[in-house]
Design a protein around this motif. Structure first.
Motif, PDB file in Angstrom:
ATOM      1  N   GLY A  98       0.837  -1.209   0.000  1.00  0.00           N
ATOM      2  CA  GLY A  98       0.000   0.000   0.000  1.00  0.00           C
ATOM      3  C   GLY A  98       0.863   1.246   0.000  1.00  0.00           C
ATOM      4  O   GLY A  98       1.569   1.507   0.971  1.00  0.00           O
ATOM      5  N   PHE A  99       0.810   2.004  -1.100  1.00  0.00           N
ATOM      6  CA  PHE A  99       1.526   3.289  -1.137  1.00  0.00           C
ATOM      7  C   PHE A  99       0.641   4.349  -0.514  1.00  0.00           C
ATOM      8  O   PHE A  99      -0.460   4.616  -1.011  1.00  0.00           O
ATOM      9  CB  PHE A  99       1.809   3.734  -2.571  1.00  0.00           C
ATOM     10  CG  PHE A  99       2.863   2.933  -3.288  1.00  0.00           C
ATOM     11  CD1 PHE A  99       4.141   2.814  -2.759  1.00  0.00           C
ATOM     12  CD2 PHE A  99       2.585   2.320  -4.497  1.00  0.00           C
ATOM     13  CE1 PHE A  99       5.130   2.094  -3.429  1.00  0.00           C
ATOM     14  CE2 PHE A  99       3.561   1.606  -5.178  1.00  0.00           C
ATOM     15  CZ  PHE A  99       4.833   1.483  -4.643  1.00  0.00           C
ATOM     16  N   MET A 100       1.095   4.955   0.568  1.00  0.00           N
ATOM     17  CA  MET A 100       0.409   6.125   1.103  1.00  0.00           C
ATOM     18  C   MET A 100       1.389   7.288   0.927  1.00  0.00           C
ATOM     19  O   MET A 100       2.358   7.441   1.679  1.00  0.00           O
ATOM     20  CB  MET A 100       0.039   5.924   2.570  1.00  0.00           C
ATOM     21  CG  MET A 100      -0.704   7.104   3.133  1.00  0.00           C
ATOM     22  SD  MET A 100      -1.665   6.703   4.581  1.00  0.00           S
ATOM     23  CE  MET A 100      -1.824   8.346   5.296  1.00  0.00           C
ATOM     24  N   LEU A 101       1.150   8.072  -0.120  1.00  0.00           N
ATOM     25  CA  LEU A 101       2.104   9.101  -0.547  1.00  0.00           C
ATOM     26  C   LEU A 101       1.349  10.339  -1.017  1.00  0.00           C
ATOM     27  O   LEU A 101       0.167  10.247  -1.371  1.00  0.00           O
ATOM     28  CB  LEU A 101       2.954   8.562  -1.716  1.00  0.00           C
ATOM     29  CG  LEU A 101       3.919   7.413  -1.372  1.00  0.00           C
ATOM     30  CD1 LEU A 101       4.442   6.741  -2.630  1.00  0.00           C
ATOM     31  CD2 LEU A 101       5.074   7.913  -0.514  1.00  0.00           C
ATOM     32  N   PRO A 102       2.041  11.491  -1.065  1.00  0.00           N
ATOM     33  CA  PRO A 102       1.378  12.671  -1.638  1.00  0.00           C
ATOM     34  C   PRO A 102       1.441  12.619  -3.163  1.00  0.00           C
ATOM     35  O   PRO A 102       2.524  12.487  -3.729  1.00  0.00           O
ATOM     36  CB  PRO A 102       2.223  13.840  -1.107  1.00  0.00           C
ATOM     37  CG  PRO A 102       3.590  13.258  -0.875  1.00  0.00           C
ATOM     38  CD  PRO A 102       3.388  11.799  -0.542  1.00  0.00           C
ATOM     39  N   TYR A 144      -0.376  -3.637  -6.010  1.00  0.00           N
ATOM     40  CA  TYR A 144      -0.253  -2.294  -5.430  1.00  0.00           C
ATOM     41  C   TYR A 144      -1.616  -1.670  -5.124  1.00  0.00           C
ATOM     42  O   TYR A 144      -2.561  -1.824  -5.890  1.00  0.00           O
ATOM     43  CB  TYR A 144       0.504  -1.369  -6.389  1.00  0.00           C
ATOM     44  CG  TYR A 144       1.949  -1.768  -6.594  1.00  0.00           C
ATOM     45  CD1 TYR A 144       2.899  -1.553  -5.601  1.00  0.00           C
ATOM     46  CD2 TYR A 144       2.371  -2.348  -7.795  1.00  0.00           C
ATOM     47  CE1 TYR A 144       4.231  -1.913  -5.794  1.00  0.00           C
ATOM     48  CE2 TYR A 144       3.703  -2.708  -7.991  1.00  0.00           C
ATOM     49  CZ  TYR A 144       4.626  -2.485  -6.988  1.00  0.00           C
ATOM     50  OH  TYR A 144       5.936  -2.840  -7.167  1.00  0.00           O
ATOM     51  N   PHE A 145      -1.652  -0.943  -4.018  1.00  0.00           N
ATOM     52  CA  PHE A 145      -2.815  -0.125  -3.637  1.00  0.00           C
ATOM     53  C   PHE A 145      -2.277   1.286  -3.397  1.00  0.00           C
ATOM     54  O   PHE A 145      -1.145   1.438  -2.950  1.00  0.00           O
ATOM     55  CB  PHE A 145      -3.459  -0.678  -2.360  1.00  0.00           C
ATOM     56  CG  PHE A 145      -4.022  -2.063  -2.541  1.00  0.00           C
ATOM     57  CD1 PHE A 145      -5.374  -2.252  -2.796  1.00  0.00           C
ATOM     58  CD2 PHE A 145      -3.186  -3.176  -2.494  1.00  0.00           C
ATOM     59  CE1 PHE A 145      -5.885  -3.526  -2.994  1.00  0.00           C
ATOM     60  CE2 PHE A 145      -3.693  -4.452  -2.691  1.00  0.00           C
ATOM     61  CZ  PHE A 145      -5.043  -4.627  -2.942  1.00  0.00           C
ATOM     62  N   LYS A 146      -3.091   2.298  -3.682  1.00  0.00           N
ATOM     63  CA  LYS A 146      -2.594   3.671  -3.563  1.00  0.00           C
ATOM     64  C   LYS A 146      -3.582   4.591  -2.858  1.00  0.00           C
ATOM     65  O   LYS A 146      -4.775   4.514  -3.126  1.00  0.00           O
ATOM     66  CB  LYS A 146      -2.359   4.254  -4.968  1.00  0.00           C
ATOM     67  CG  LYS A 146      -1.063   3.832  -5.598  1.00  0.00           C
ATOM     68  CD  LYS A 146      -0.987   4.221  -7.055  1.00  0.00           C
ATOM     69  CE  LYS A 146      -0.751   5.672  -7.271  1.00  0.00           C
ATOM     70  NZ  LYS A 146      -0.079   5.933  -8.577  1.00  0.00           N
ATOM     71  N   VAL A 147      -3.041   5.448  -2.003  1.00  0.00           N
ATOM     72  CA  VAL A 147      -3.853   6.511  -1.407  1.00  0.00           C
ATOM     73  C   VAL A 147      -3.067   7.814  -1.524  1.00  0.00           C
ATOM     74  O   VAL A 147      -1.877   7.839  -1.204  1.00  0.00           O
ATOM     75  CB  VAL A 147      -4.146   6.221   0.088  1.00  0.00           C
ATOM     76  CG1 VAL A 147      -4.772   7.434   0.745  1.00  0.00           C
ATOM     77  CG2 VAL A 147      -5.051   5.028   0.254  1.00  0.00           C
ATOM     78  N   ASP A 148      -3.717   8.876  -1.981  1.00  0.00           N
ATOM     79  CA  ASP A 148      -3.090  10.204  -1.991  1.00  0.00           C
ATOM     80  C   ASP A 148      -3.275  10.815  -0.606  1.00  0.00           C
ATOM     81  O   ASP A 148      -4.401  11.141  -0.224  1.00  0.00           O
ATOM     82  CB  ASP A 148      -3.775  11.081  -3.062  1.00  0.00           C
ATOM     83  CG  ASP A 148      -3.215  12.512  -3.073  1.00  0.00           C
ATOM     84  OD1 ASP A 148      -2.235  12.783  -2.343  1.00  0.00           O
ATOM     85  OD2 ASP A 148      -3.772  13.339  -3.823  1.00  0.00           O
ATOM     86  N   VAL A 198       2.063  -4.543   3.706  1.00  0.00           N
ATOM     87  CA  VAL A 198       3.029  -3.501   4.084  1.00  0.00           C
ATOM     88  C   VAL A 198       2.518  -2.143   3.600  1.00  0.00           C
ATOM     89  O   VAL A 198       1.994  -2.036   2.491  1.00  0.00           O
ATOM     90  CB  VAL A 198       4.431  -3.808   3.498  1.00  0.00           C
ATOM     91  CG1 VAL A 198       4.403  -4.073   2.010  1.00  0.00           C
ATOM     92  CG2 VAL A 198       5.426  -2.671   3.780  1.00  0.00           C
ATOM     93  N   VAL A 199       2.684  -1.132   4.455  1.00  0.00           N
ATOM     94  CA  VAL A 199       2.414   0.247   4.036  1.00  0.00           C
ATOM     95  C   VAL A 199       3.758   0.889   3.703  1.00  0.00           C
ATOM     96  O   VAL A 199       4.707   0.798   4.496  1.00  0.00           O
ATOM     97  CB  VAL A 199       1.718   1.061   5.160  1.00  0.00           C
ATOM     98  CG1 VAL A 199       1.589   2.524   4.752  1.00  0.00           C
ATOM     99  CG2 VAL A 199       0.352   0.474   5.473  1.00  0.00           C
ATOM    100  N   VAL A 200       3.849   1.507   2.535  1.00  0.00           N
ATOM    101  CA  VAL A 200       5.038   2.266   2.166  1.00  0.00           C
ATOM    102  C   VAL A 200       4.621   3.732   2.158  1.00  0.00           C
ATOM    103  O   VAL A 200       3.905   4.182   1.260  1.00  0.00           O
ATOM    104  CB  VAL A 200       5.576   1.829   0.780  1.00  0.00           C
ATOM    105  CG1 VAL A 200       6.764   2.704   0.369  1.00  0.00           C
ATOM    106  CG2 VAL A 200       5.980   0.363   0.806  1.00  0.00           C
ATOM    107  N   THR A 255       1.198  -3.810  11.600  1.00  0.00           N
ATOM    108  CA  THR A 255       1.399  -3.899  10.143  1.00  0.00           C
ATOM    109  C   THR A 255       2.783  -3.360   9.817  1.00  0.00           C
ATOM    110  O   THR A 255       3.183  -2.324  10.351  1.00  0.00           O
ATOM    111  CB  THR A 255       0.331  -3.048   9.407  1.00  0.00           C
ATOM    112  OG1 THR A 255      -0.958  -3.575   9.729  1.00  0.00           O
ATOM    113  CG2 THR A 255       0.529  -3.093   7.895  1.00  0.00           C
ATOM    114  N   LEU A 256       3.482  -4.064   8.936  1.00  0.00           N
ATOM    115  CA  LEU A 256       4.813  -3.611   8.524  1.00  0.00           C
ATOM    116  C   LEU A 256       4.711  -2.241   7.854  1.00  0.00           C
ATOM    117  O   LEU A 256       3.878  -2.042   6.964  1.00  0.00           O
ATOM    118  CB  LEU A 256       5.421  -4.631   7.548  1.00  0.00           C
ATOM    119  CG  LEU A 256       6.757  -4.247   6.912  1.00  0.00           C
ATOM    120  CD1 LEU A 256       7.831  -3.980   7.960  1.00  0.00           C
ATOM    121  CD2 LEU A 256       7.217  -5.351   5.949  1.00  0.00           C
ATOM    122  N   LEU A 257       5.560  -1.304   8.316  1.00  0.00           N
ATOM    123  CA  LEU A 257       5.590   0.050   7.755  1.00  0.00           C
ATOM    124  C   LEU A 257       7.014   0.359   7.308  1.00  0.00           C
ATOM    125  O   LEU A 257       7.955   0.202   8.096  1.00  0.00           O
ATOM    126  CB  LEU A 257       5.145   1.062   8.827  1.00  0.00           C
ATOM    127  CG  LEU A 257       5.356   2.542   8.505  1.00  0.00           C
ATOM    128  CD1 LEU A 257       4.527   2.976   7.297  1.00  0.00           C
ATOM    129  CD2 LEU A 257       4.991   3.408   9.718  1.00  0.00           C
TER     130      LEU A 257
END
Ligand code: BEZ
Length: 395
Positions: free
Chosen positions: A39-43, A77-81, A104-106, A126-128
């Motif tokens: 899971g990409f949690m990125l701007p 892949y999963f994505k959140v802005d 995993v959250v990246v 959860t792995l971060l």
């Protein structure tokens, strides 16, 4: 009034049991052979949007180079802005962890948002993997077995520059940053090193993130006539600041220094205003290691762009995950074994190989760089194998 007889309960119990069995089956299947969920949690919008994209690019490129698999399993892949908005961080992290059930959250870039992600990742074990945000707490008082960083702590680049300026005999420095953890903690690191060698930070100026109305503060700095200025800005804000500084006519009057985010990934847009600026960072142009050479060629070929520090950190986040996933042959349910393998990994990074501290933060060289054309050219190693002090971490 209803009485819950065993005849009434039976169908409900069966339904719940069936659901649990199904969930168990999904989990077992996922542990054995399904995809590893990242899971990409990125701007992806706002002043840090380009940083988020570079991190994702670097991460995906490493996975592609492994044939699209880590630990023998495909990656989904999963994505959140996250919009660099701390208020939305807990909800966004929960979406990835609870709704998408990622392994995993990246994430992420912004230190304030990172605090929210760390909290949710800890609650859920959860792995971060933090691919940028330097917030000292993540590898300090909030460190945890499941929290890893492929980037830096805010303290590190500031501390390196504090030594450089003190060694140059500077005595009186003004600092200027956005008023949030990244800026404040960079200044703290700078001040610790600079004042330990006899320098003095005479004024600490700031403005709210992501405000770019710099003019009044630039005028105030000029009036203070310091030997030098140390700043933290990054992304779109760094572009505007460097141009405003030159536009105010201060470029050749008051020496401007910063952590390397001031000029990384920004040089095309900053143009002449950035020429000659010196910064400290854990990456630079012109490093001589073989890994960096192939990384840069591959990145340019894949994305038709030059890589920057954010791309390196994304690439290394994937390398760290690979160390964990390979050790358990893709069975990410073996969390303790995953963490153990990641802790002891030696990451062959384009920045130069690094290991992790006990608090899971890179122990790495900090380079002094100077802008020359479109490059942050390496001058020297400012501090070798710099480890964050990890104050308050109990692991
Ligand atoms: C931070 O918020 O931690 C950060 C953002 C951009 C560059 C470096 C640090």
């Amino acid at each position: 009034m209803h009485r819950f007889t065993s005849r009434r309960l039976a169908p409900a119990c069966l339904a719940v049991a069936a659901m649990l069995a199904a969930t168990g089956a999904v989990q077992a299947q996922s542990a054995q052979g399904g995809k590893i969920k990242v899971g990409f949690m990125l701007p992806y919008t706002g002043t840090y949007a380009a940083l988020g994209t570079a991190i994702e690019n670097g991460f995906r490129m490493y996975v592609q180079q492994q044939g699209g698999k880590l630990g023998g399993r495909d990656i989904e892949y999963f994505k959140v802005d996250d919009e660099s908005d701390p208020a939305k961080a807990p909800e966004n992290a929960t979406k990835l962890i609870k709704r998408d059930q990622v392994d995993v959250v990246v994430g992420t870039v912004h230190s304030g948002v990172q605090m929210g992600i760390v909290k949710v990742a800890k609650e859920n074990n959860t792995l971060l993997i933090i691919p940028n945000a330097g917030v000292d707490e993540a590898t300090g008082p909030l460190c945890g077995p499941n929290i890893f960083r492929s980037s830096f702590s805010n303290w590190q680049p500031g501390y390196a520059m504090g030594h450089v300026l003190a060694d140059r005999g500077m005595k009186k420095v003004v600092t200027l940053t956005w008023k949030y953890a990244a800026g404040e903690q960079s200044v703290k690191g700078f001040k610790e090193a600079f004042e330990s060698k006899g320098g003095k930070v005479v004024k600490e100026l700031s403005l709210p993130f992501p405000n770019v109305e710099f003019q009044a503060l630039i005028t105030e700095v000029a009036a203070l006539k310091p030997d030098a200025v140390f700043v933290f800005f990054a992304g779109g804000g760094a572009v505007k600041f460097v141009k405003d500084w030159a536009g105010a006519g201060l470029k050749d009057k008051i020496p401007l220094y910063g952590s390397g985010f001031l000029t990384d990934g920004t040089l095309e847009a900053q143009g002449n205003a950035a020429q000659g600026l010196e910064t400290t960072l854990h990456y630079a142009d012109g490093l001589s290691n073989a890994r960096d050479k192939t990384f840069r060629l591959d990145y340019a070929k894949t994305y038709k762009l030059q890589p920057d520090v954010y791309a390196v950190q994304g690439y290394d986040a994937a390398q760290l995950l690979a160390a964990g996933a390979n050790a358990v042959k893709g069975d990410m349910s073996r969390k303790a074994d995953v963490y153990k393998a990641m802790e002891s990994a030696k990451v062959d990074s384009p920045r130069g190989a690094f290991t992790l501290s006990k608090a899971h933060n890179p122990v790495q060289d900090f380079y002094l760089r100077k802008v020359d054309g479109r490059e942050n050219k390496v001058s020297t190693v400012a501090v070798k194998a710099l480890a964050d002090p990890a104050r308050g971490c109990r692991l």
